[in-house]
Design a protein around this motif. Structure first.
Motif, short mmCIF file in Angstrom:
data_model
loop_
_atom_site.label_atom_id
_atom_site.label_comp_id
_atom_site.label_asym_id
_atom_site.label_seq_id
_atom_site.Cartn_x
_atom_site.Cartn_y
_atom_site.Cartn_z
N HIS A 141 0.75 -1.44 0.14
CA HIS A 141 -0.04 0.08 -0.07
C HIS A 141 0.79 1.45 -0.05
N VAL A 142 1.87 1.18 0.80
CA VAL A 142 2.99 2.29 0.77
C VAL A 142 4.17 1.51 0.49
N CYS A 162 -1.34 4.24 7.28
CA CYS A 162 -1.23 5.26 6.09
C CYS A 162 -2.98 5.81 5.83
N ASP A 207 -3.42 7.84 3.40
CA ASP A 207 -3.54 8.38 1.90
C ASP A 207 -3.47 9.86 1.68
N CYS A 208 -2.68 10.58 2.48
CA CYS A 208 -2.59 12.00 2.09
C CYS A 208 -1.56 12.31 0.98
N MET A 209 -0.80 11.41 0.65
CA MET A 209 0.04 11.72 -0.57
C MET A 209 1.31 12.56 -0.30
N VAL A 267 2.10 5.19 -3.35
CA VAL A 267 0.86 4.86 -2.44
C VAL A 267 -0.48 4.81 -3.31
N ASP A 268 -1.00 3.94 -3.14
CA ASP A 268 -2.13 3.29 -3.87
C ASP A 268 -3.15 3.27 -3.04
N PRO A 269 -3.98 4.59 -3.10
CA PRO A 269 -5.17 4.94 -2.32
C PRO A 269 -6.34 3.97 -2.75
#
Ligand code: SF4
Ligand code: F3S
Ligand code: ZN
Length: 103
Positions: A37-38, A83, A85-87, A100-102
């Motif tokens: 995911h991260v 995470c 998902d703030c990128m 990062v794959d939201p």
């Protein structure tokens, strides 16, 4: 930059601290991608540290990687499950080592 299609183009070759390592791995020069995911491409990371400083939920921890040509520490996504998902990490990494794959 990290290959955003790494999940198709690579295979999981080991586990590290509860997350996947996507090969090829040939220590100490070739370390693969840590996390899913991260995901951090350890072969691109040069230990800038912005990801550790900026992540609001402390996903990353330093790990020692003696003998790697780019840097002898790497940002490991030790808590990728946290995470949000703030990128931010994706934006601040100067060498685009993070995907990062939201969702
Ligand atoms: Fe941390 Fe945001 Fe990167 Fe997730 S996307 S690892 S929350 S900085
Ligand atoms: Fe490495 Fe980029 Fe973080 S170089 S330490 S992944 S900001
Ligand atoms: Zn790891």
């Amino acid at each position: 930059a990290i290959d955003p299609e790494f999940e198709s183009n690579r295979e999981v070759v080991e586990q590290h601290e509860g997350h996947n390592v996507w090969g090829p791995v040939e220590e100490p020069e070739e370390l693969g991608i840590h996390g899913t995911h991260v995901a951090v491409d350890f072969d691109i990371c040069l230990a800038d540290g912005a990801c550790l400083e900026d992540c609001p939920v402390d996903v990353f921890e330093w790990v020692d990687t003696p003998g790697h040509p780019e840097s002898e520490i790497k940002a490991d996504p030790a808590h990728e499950d946290q995470c949000i998902d703030c990128m931010l990490c994706v934006d601040v990494c100067p060498v685009d080592a993070i995907d990062v794959d939201p969702g």
